[in-house]
Scaffold this active site. Structure first.
Site, PDB file in Angstrom:
ATOM      1  CG  ASP A 108      -2.659  40.323  64.282  1.00 42.81           C
ATOM      2  OD1 ASP A 108      -3.880  40.096  65.238  1.00 42.81           O
ATOM      3  OD2 ASP A 108      -2.879  39.951  63.228  1.00 42.81           O
ATOM      4  CG  ASP A 152      -3.628  46.990  62.148  1.00 40.78           C
ATOM      5  OD1 ASP A 152      -4.948  46.790  62.703  1.00 40.78           O
ATOM      6  OD2 ASP A 152      -3.113  46.492  61.148  1.00 40.78           O
ATOM      7  CG  HIS A 190       3.889  61.171  51.891  1.00 35.69           C
ATOM      8  ND1 HIS A 190       3.600  62.587  52.273  1.00 35.69           N
ATOM      9  CD2 HIS A 190       2.829  60.937  51.305  1.00 35.69           C
ATOM     10  CE1 HIS A 190       2.426  63.095  52.234  1.00 35.69           C
ATOM     11  NE2 HIS A 190       1.936  61.914  51.305  1.00 35.69           N
ATOM     12  CB  CYS A 212       3.044  66.517  53.966  1.00 37.36           C
ATOM     13  SG  CYS A 212       3.694  65.089  54.724  1.00 37.36           S
ATOM     14  CB  CYS A 246       6.327  66.389  51.797  1.00 38.57           C
ATOM     15  SG  CYS A 246       5.311  65.060  51.114  1.00 38.57           S
ATOM     16  CB  CYS A 293       6.830  63.599  56.155  1.00 36.36           C
ATOM     17  SG  CYS A 293       6.825  63.339  54.237  1.00 36.36           S
TER      18      CYS A 293
END
Length: 371
Positions: free
Chosen positions: A93, A266, A335, A304, A309, A306
């Site tokens: 950015d 984003d 997560h 989930c 989880c 991930c």
RNA sequence: GCGGAAUUGGUGAAGUGGUUAACACGGUGGAUUGUGGUUCCAUUAUGCGUGGGUUCGAUUCCCACAUUCCGCC
């Protein structure tokens, strides 16, 4: 080489589109959510974990790296990828958002923006040329044109002047741009004013960039206004270039943006919320610090995949947060990022099968958006 | 046994003879959208050891008792 965008499928019922974006550090699919790593790190995650959650491209920030450690040090390290040991695509950015969050209106002039360093109070002056020069040295894959992101609301006259200035800044930045491995995006401003959005978009496109961003959203306006801002701008953007909605957003914002033709998003929300103990779930946002999770031995989100989880319970995460252990913030960051990335994976499949609206409806029927 | 000091919410504590008992931590909720990284906001003691007394009025003054700490025998 410059990036290459391939538009592969327009969804039948909406403006949603599926494509791929080729970069020097690999190709990713769009629409996509990009984790934010302001200071050359996605806070609390290491590069292996960034890969593990399926991130296709991450963000970093010109203003912050300019101040510390300085673009010359990153340059000496061999560029941002080597410096932070990340071999995937990176977008930087431009520092324009810091104009919004750090500077007062009176510090903004035609030449550039005067800041007081948040680190040591030192007076700094950021110009479009400086922003591009810093980004050229950082050697990210995609650089952003330096813009002014006005607050909301602002008068029509202020916005008109701001849009004009942002266009002149875009031209100046483009003139000094000097890195043939890097691509450059222009930014559309104009607030909630339809004619200013149109004008900003058309003039920015005339300058010619590798992609186009919609800026000036999620700065305090309500959701219907934000949607209008997107619609006003996007219809003047070329089909064959990627479109990036800056700073957005919440899970439902991603659906709304994709439906209107956005390719890239984003947002700091997943990582910031995580550090403050909140998690996205299929059923809405939850606060893991709440007493009701004291003895809840189920995962944060049972659907989930991930690391958080698969291996840990709400009761344990809550304990870590209450005890101020950093692992709690890390696991929730993993997560929350995975949650948004997974949404985008599902969205891409749905677009290719022309059933985006069905997926959206299914998600909304479960997700209780508190806003 | 004698003498002294103390006793305010979950914790550390400030305070006054007169409407709503400071502050901090902790607790409980909430906020957060191109990240100024441990932030911000709200809420949390109808009560100041117990029982009497003085007073128009006492957490604040007096007496007794209880508890704790310190010193002496």
């Amino acid at each position: 080489m410059k990036i290459k965008y391939n538009l592969l499928h327009n969804e039948k019922n909406t403006k949603a589109r599926y494509g791929t974006l080729e970069t020097n550090y690999g190709t990713f699919e769009t629409p996509i959510f990009m984790p934010v790593g302001t200071q050359a790190t996605v806070k609390t995650l290491d590069p292996d974990e960034i890969k593990e959650i399926g991130a296709g491209i991450i963000l970093s920030n010109t203003y912050h790296l300019w101040l510390r450690p300085g673009e010359d040090i990153v340059d000496k390290a061999g560029g941002l990828h080597k410096f932070m040991n990340y071999d995937g695509p990176i977008l930087t950015d431009c520092g324009g958002f810091q104009v919004f969050s750090l500077a007062k209106p009176k510090d903004i002039s035609e030449e550039g923006v005067e800041f007081k360093s948040h680190i040591n109070g030192e007076r700094l002056f950021l110009t479009p040329e400086k922003s591009i020069e810093v980004q050229n040295k950082l050697d990210s894959d995609i650089a952003m044109s330096f813009d002014e992101c006005p607050p909301y609301p602002v008068t029509y006259d202020y916005m008109k002047n701001s849009v004009e200035r942002t266009l002149r800044w875009a031209k100046r930045g483009k003139a000094v741009f000097n890195n043939d491995r890097q691509s450059l995006f222009g930014i559309v401003q104009g607030g909630e004013f339809e004619d200013l959005r149109k004008w900003s978009a058309e003039e920015t496109v005339k300058l010619g960039f590798d992609g186009y961003s919609i800026g000036g959203t999620s700065v305090g306006e309500d959701k219907p206004t934000m949607m209008k801002m997107i619609e006003y701008a996007i219809k003047y953007l070329p089909e064959d270039k990627p479109r990036y909605l800056m700073g957005v957003g919440e899970p439902t914002d991603l659906f709304e943006g994709v439906e209107r033709g956005v390719d890239m998003f984003d947002c700091v929300l997943p990582t910031r919320l995580a550090r403050h103990g909140h998690a996205f779930t299929k059923y809405g946002k939850i606060n893991l610090r709440n007493a009701k999770y004291k003895e809840d031995f189920t995962p944060v989100d049972e659907n989930c995949d991930c690391k958080c989880c698969r291996n840990y319970t709400k009761a344990y995460i809550r304990h870590l947060l209450v005890a101020d252990e950093t692992l709690g913030q890390r696991l929730l960051s993993i997560h929350n990022l995975r949650f948004l990335i997974k949404i985008m994976e599902d969205i891409r499949v749905a677009i290719k099968e022309d059933r985006f609206l069905e997926l959206k409806e299914e998600f909304y029927s479960n997700y209780k958006n508190k806003n």
